[in-house]
Design a protein around this motif. Structure first.
Motif, PDB file in Angstrom:
ATOM      1  N   LEU A 161       0.844  -1.189   0.000  1.00  0.00           N
ATOM      2  CA  LEU A 161       0.000   0.000   0.000  1.00  0.00           C
ATOM      3  C   LEU A 161       0.882   1.244   0.000  1.00  0.00           C
ATOM      4  O   LEU A 161       1.491   1.580   1.019  1.00  0.00           O
ATOM      5  CB  LEU A 161      -0.905   0.001   1.239  1.00  0.00           C
ATOM      6  N   PRO A 162       0.981   1.957  -1.143  1.00  0.00           N
ATOM      7  CA  PRO A 162       1.765   3.197  -1.185  1.00  0.00           C
ATOM      8  C   PRO A 162       1.130   4.270  -0.295  1.00  0.00           C
ATOM      9  O   PRO A 162      -0.087   4.471  -0.308  1.00  0.00           O
ATOM     10  CB  PRO A 162       1.719   3.608  -2.659  1.00  0.00           C
ATOM     11  N   LEU A 163       1.950   4.967   0.487  1.00  0.00           N
ATOM     12  CA  LEU A 163       1.473   6.030   1.351  1.00  0.00           C
ATOM     13  C   LEU A 163       1.570   7.370   0.644  1.00  0.00           C
ATOM     14  O   LEU A 163       2.463   7.592  -0.176  1.00  0.00           O
ATOM     15  CB  LEU A 163       2.288   6.075   2.645  1.00  0.00           C
ATOM     16  N   ALA A 164       0.655   8.269   0.997  1.00  0.00           N
ATOM     17  CA  ALA A 164       0.660   9.591   0.381  1.00  0.00           C
ATOM     18  C   ALA A 164       1.768  10.468   0.946  1.00  0.00           C
ATOM     19  O   ALA A 164       2.228  11.392   0.281  1.00  0.00           O
ATOM     20  CB  ALA A 164      -0.695  10.263   0.582  1.00  0.00           C
ATOM     21  N   GLY A 165       2.194  10.194   2.170  1.00  0.00           N
ATOM     22  CA  GLY A 165       3.219  11.016   2.814  1.00  0.00           C
ATOM     23  C   GLY A 165       4.408  10.192   3.247  1.00  0.00           C
ATOM     24  O   GLY A 165       4.504   8.987   2.979  1.00  0.00           O
ATOM     25  N   ARG A 166       5.317  10.844   3.955  1.00  0.00           N
ATOM     26  CA  ARG A 166       6.512  10.176   4.462  1.00  0.00           C
ATOM     27  C   ARG A 166       6.223   9.620   5.845  1.00  0.00           C
ATOM     28  O   ARG A 166       5.866  10.352   6.759  1.00  0.00           O
ATOM     29  CB  ARG A 166       7.668  11.185   4.547  1.00  0.00           C
TER      30      ARG A 166
ATOM     31  N   GLU B 144       2.165   9.747   9.377  1.00  0.00           N
ATOM     32  CA  GLU B 144       2.814  10.218   8.156  1.00  0.00           C
ATOM     33  C   GLU B 144       3.008  11.729   8.222  1.00  0.00           C
ATOM     34  O   GLU B 144       2.349  12.417   9.006  1.00  0.00           O
ATOM     35  CB  GLU B 144       1.957   9.921   6.926  1.00  0.00           C
ATOM     36  N   GLU B 145       3.897  12.209   7.378  1.00  0.00           N
ATOM     37  CA  GLU B 145       4.043  13.647   7.172  1.00  0.00           C
ATOM     38  C   GLU B 145       3.531  13.967   5.781  1.00  0.00           C
ATOM     39  O   GLU B 145       4.103  13.544   4.770  1.00  0.00           O
ATOM     40  CB  GLU B 145       5.497  14.070   7.303  1.00  0.00           C
ATOM     41  N   ARG B 146       2.427  14.698   5.708  1.00  0.00           N
ATOM     42  CA  ARG B 146       1.799  15.050   4.442  1.00  0.00           C
ATOM     43  C   ARG B 146       1.824  16.567   4.287  1.00  0.00           C
ATOM     44  O   ARG B 146       1.249  17.286   5.107  1.00  0.00           O
ATOM     45  CB  ARG B 146       0.350  14.546   4.379  1.00  0.00           C
ATOM     46  N   ARG B 147       2.517  17.019   3.240  1.00  0.00           N
ATOM     47  CA  ARG B 147       2.619  18.451   2.953  1.00  0.00           C
ATOM     48  C   ARG B 147       3.116  19.227   4.164  1.00  0.00           C
ATOM     49  O   ARG B 147       2.595  20.303   4.504  1.00  0.00           O
ATOM     50  CB  ARG B 147       1.262  18.996   2.476  1.00  0.00           C
TER      51      ARG B 147
ATOM     52  N   PRO C  69      -5.530  14.923   9.998  1.00  0.00           N
ATOM     53  CA  PRO C  69      -4.360  15.804  10.209  1.00  0.00           C
ATOM     54  C   PRO C  69      -4.227  16.155  11.686  1.00  0.00           C
ATOM     55  O   PRO C  69      -5.195  16.570  12.323  1.00  0.00           O
ATOM     56  CB  PRO C  69      -4.696  17.038   9.367  1.00  0.00           C
ATOM     57  N   LEU C  70      -3.020  16.019  12.214  1.00  0.00           N
ATOM     58  CA  LEU C  70      -2.803  16.313  13.632  1.00  0.00           C
ATOM     59  C   LEU C  70      -2.611  17.806  13.884  1.00  0.00           C
ATOM     60  O   LEU C  70      -2.895  18.299  14.973  1.00  0.00           O
ATOM     61  CB  LEU C  70      -1.584  15.552  14.150  1.00  0.00           C
ATOM     62  N   GLY C  71      -2.093  18.530  12.898  1.00  0.00           N
ATOM     63  CA  GLY C  71      -1.891  19.957  13.063  1.00  0.00           C
ATOM     64  C   GLY C  71      -0.622  20.311  13.800  1.00  0.00           C
ATOM     65  O   GLY C  71      -0.207  21.468  13.802  1.00  0.00           O
ATOM     66  N   GLU C  72      -0.001  19.340  14.457  1.00  0.00           N
ATOM     67  CA  GLU C  72       1.250  19.560  15.158  1.00  0.00           C
ATOM     68  C   GLU C  72       1.970  18.223  15.275  1.00  0.00           C
ATOM     69  O   GLU C  72       1.428  17.185  14.929  1.00  0.00           O
ATOM     70  CB  GLU C  72       1.003  20.162  16.545  1.00  0.00           C
ATOM     71  N   ALA C  73       3.184  18.255  15.743  1.00  0.00           N
ATOM     72  CA  ALA C  73       4.002  17.046  15.737  1.00  0.00           C
ATOM     73  C   ALA C  73       3.516  16.039  16.772  1.00  0.00           C
ATOM     74  O   ALA C  73       3.081  16.406  17.869  1.00  0.00           O
ATOM     75  CB  ALA C  73       5.458  17.412  16.025  1.00  0.00           C
ATOM     76  N   ALA C  74       3.595  14.758  16.407  1.00  0.00           N
ATOM     77  CA  ALA C  74       3.352  13.690  17.372  1.00  0.00           C
ATOM     78  C   ALA C  74       4.623  13.473  18.189  1.00  0.00           C
ATOM     79  O   ALA C  74       5.722  13.423  17.646  1.00  0.00           O
ATOM     80  CB  ALA C  74       2.954  12.412  16.654  1.00  0.00           C
ATOM     81  N   LEU C  75       4.471  13.354  19.501  1.00  0.00           N
ATOM     82  CA  LEU C  75       5.616  13.186  20.386  1.00  0.00           C
ATOM     83  C   LEU C  75       6.010  11.720  20.556  1.00  0.00           C
ATOM     84  O   LEU C  75       7.125  11.422  20.965  1.00  0.00           O
ATOM     85  CB  LEU C  75       5.314  13.795  21.756  1.00  0.00           C
ATOM     86  N   ASP C  76       5.095  10.822  20.271  1.00  0.00           N
ATOM     87  CA  ASP C  76       5.358   9.393  20.439  1.00  0.00           C
ATOM     88  C   ASP C  76       4.354   8.645  19.577  1.00  0.00           C
ATOM     89  O   ASP C  76       3.433   9.246  19.007  1.00  0.00           O
ATOM     90  CB  ASP C  76       5.222   9.005  21.913  1.00  0.00           C
ATOM     91  N   ARG C  77       4.530   7.321  19.494  1.00  0.00           N
ATOM     92  CA  ARG C  77       3.620   6.531  18.679  1.00  0.00           C
ATOM     93  C   ARG C  77       2.235   6.492  19.314  1.00  0.00           C
ATOM     94  O   ARG C  77       2.094   6.641  20.538  1.00  0.00           O
ATOM     95  CB  ARG C  77       4.160   5.118  18.477  1.00  0.00           C
TER      96      ARG C  77
END
Length: 323
Positions: A142-147, A163-166, A185-193
């Motif tokens: 399954l190809p992902l849209a983001g990194r 993922e990181e999208r745009r 979209p999270l809107g900010e960075a995830a600190l952990d899984r």
């Protein structure tokens, strides 16, 4: 470190690996130069030459030239899934024989997990793969849209990927049939899984000084609630206990949030005013009690937040605790 394995405690120190009786402390066996792989691989150890062994002190089998895995995941079959930078490997726990191995198509392996019908892995090629547990055969790509930024987590029917999208992080959910179910979209960075708690997927986000916990419906991705968490120099450690989500900072400051609505059920203050603690074990559940370790180990009634008793190690700070 010390790990409880059956009725023995396995101790890894600078000289080797020892097993002592849990009840009496009597030495059972010692393997000089060996080291255990920690709580994620209770049955495995490495010797001084970097060979993988069954962790029983008898060296019933060994695997020369096998690099130390990032994770060793027990499978329902009883086999071990080893996750390396350079690929995946499944071992027979009784003989050490390789069931199968798989190398990433490109880049290194970011993570792997078991659930939702197979073994799921993510590599730097941005493809989420599901493999058959018994053969390692690729069943889905399954190809992902983001990194991808963290390896996948899985439940009975869904797999979640950060993922990181745009330029912005997002959490996506995939079904066991290979369909993308939702993206949030999270809107900010995830600190952990992320963590699975009841019917939720919870993600610590924001910055370390003032983190937040975002709870999403695991089937639809709809936000359920957000809550502030205790801040610190490391991500808060999360643990589901009964109907609560416990979030613990490095210094021991812990908040218990109700899984239903994110409301604060109780909180206990920090117990490390001198900032001596350098490791932050997650809370654990044991016989209806929450164990919270920082400068001391506090046993807390999860229903009320009352501290039932405290274990002070006399200056020995817990690296991690096991039940």
């Amino acid at each position: 470190h010390a790990v409880l394995v059956g009725d023995a405690i396995h101790l890894t120190d600078a000289t080797g690996l020892s097993a002592v009786d849990r009840d009496t402390g009597a030495l059972r066996w010692r393997a000089p130069g060996w080291r255990g792989l920690g709580p994620l691989a209770l049955g495995l150890a490495m010797d001084g030459l970097g060979r993988l062994h069954r962790r029983d002190g008898a060296a019933e089998w060994c695997r020369p030239g096998l690099a130390l895995p990032h994770r060793a995941i027990p499978l329902p079959s009883g086999d071990w899934l080893l996750v390396h930078d350079a690929g995946l490997e499944v071992l027979d726990p009784h003989t050490g024989a390789r069931r199968w191995a798989a190398e990433p198509v490109r880049g290194r392996v970011l993570g792997a997990t078991w659930g939702a019908g197979g073994i799921w892995s993510l590599s730097e090629d941005r493809i989420l793969r599901r493999r058959a547990v018994d053969t390692g055969e690729v069943q889905l790509q399954l190809p992902l849209a983001g990194r991808p930024t963290l390896g996948p987590i899985a439940g009975p029917t869904l797999v979640w990927v950060l993922e990181e999208r745009r330029g912005r992080q997002a959490l996506s959910a995939w079904g066991s049939d290979g369909t993308e179910r939702w993206v949030h979209p999270l809107g900010e960075a995830a600190l952990d899984r992320p963590r699975r708690v009841a019917d939720l997927v919870v993600v610590p986000t924001g910055d370390l000084a003032a983190p937040r916990l975002l709870a999403l419906d695991r089937l639809t991705g709809a936000p359920r609630w957000q809550a502030a968490l205790p801040g610190g120099p490391t991500p808060p450690r999360l643990a589901p206990i009964q109907d609560l989500v416990l979030a613990k900072a490095l210094d021991g400051h812990t908040v218990a949030l109700r899984a239903t609505d994110g409301a604060v059920a109780w909180a206990i203050p920090a117990d490390d005013p001198e900032a001596l603690v350098t490791h932050t074990p997650p809370p654990l559940a044991c016989r209806g009690i929450a164990l919270i370790a920082a400068a001391t180990v506090r046993a807390v009634d999860p229903a009320t937040g009352r501290v039932v008793h405290t274990l002070d190690g006399g200056g020995l700070l817990p690296d991690r605790i096991h039940v």
